[in-house]
Design an enzyme around this catalytic site. Sequence first.
Site, PDB file in Angstrom:
ATOM      1  CG  HIS A  22      -1.902   1.112   1.430  1.00 20.29           C
ATOM      2  ND1 HIS A  22      -2.088   1.621   2.426  1.00 20.29           N
ATOM      3  CD2 HIS A  22      -2.447   1.931   0.479  1.00 20.29           C
ATOM      4  CE1 HIS A  22      -2.856   2.578   2.247  1.00 20.29           C
ATOM      5  NE2 HIS A  22      -3.396   2.810   1.014  1.00 20.29           N
ATOM      6  CG  ASP A  64      -3.476   5.032  -1.731  1.00 19.66           C
ATOM      7  OD1 ASP A  64      -4.363   5.003  -1.004  1.00 19.66           O
ATOM      8  OD2 ASP A  64      -2.219   5.030  -1.152  1.00 19.66           O
ATOM      9  CE1 TYR A 112      12.374  12.557 -16.508  1.00 20.95           C
ATOM     10  CE2 TYR A 112      13.479  14.537 -16.444  1.00 20.95           C
ATOM     11  CZ  TYR A 112      12.950  13.648 -17.186  1.00 20.95           C
ATOM     12  OH  TYR A 112      12.887  13.910 -18.341  1.00 20.95           O
TER      13      TYR A 112
END
Length: 140
Positions: A22, A64, A112
Amino acid sequence: MLKGIPPIISPDLMKILMEMGHGDEIVLADGNFPAASHAQRLVRCDGHGISELLAAILKFLPIDTYVEHPIGVMAVVPGDPVQPTIWKEYEAIIQDNGETCPIDYIERFEFYERAKKAYAVVATSEKALYANIILKKGVI
């Protein structure tokens, strides 16, 4: 071979999806993304595009629901005239999989940095510009 697993999901990718917990993130990277230099764990998915891969992954990976933006794409760099059309494909795929979360548009260098912290980066042969996408794993 196993039943019901799309052939685009390689054994290495399935292992990564199973290992993630998670809140862990996975990056689906287009062909221009510096995947090898930004990945803690690199999964090669050469010869495939991100839309097909995203559709297959979302059959297994819960998104999520405890964060505002569990899905993010790399935002267009200011001044770049490119207008990514692949984002509409992503929205349709996400909705087709029963997810209703909005997509976050993440500045290039911030993207990034998140990729460097992601659980894994999946390198694809996607040709569309600004096709990179981050998914945050939820719970079942």
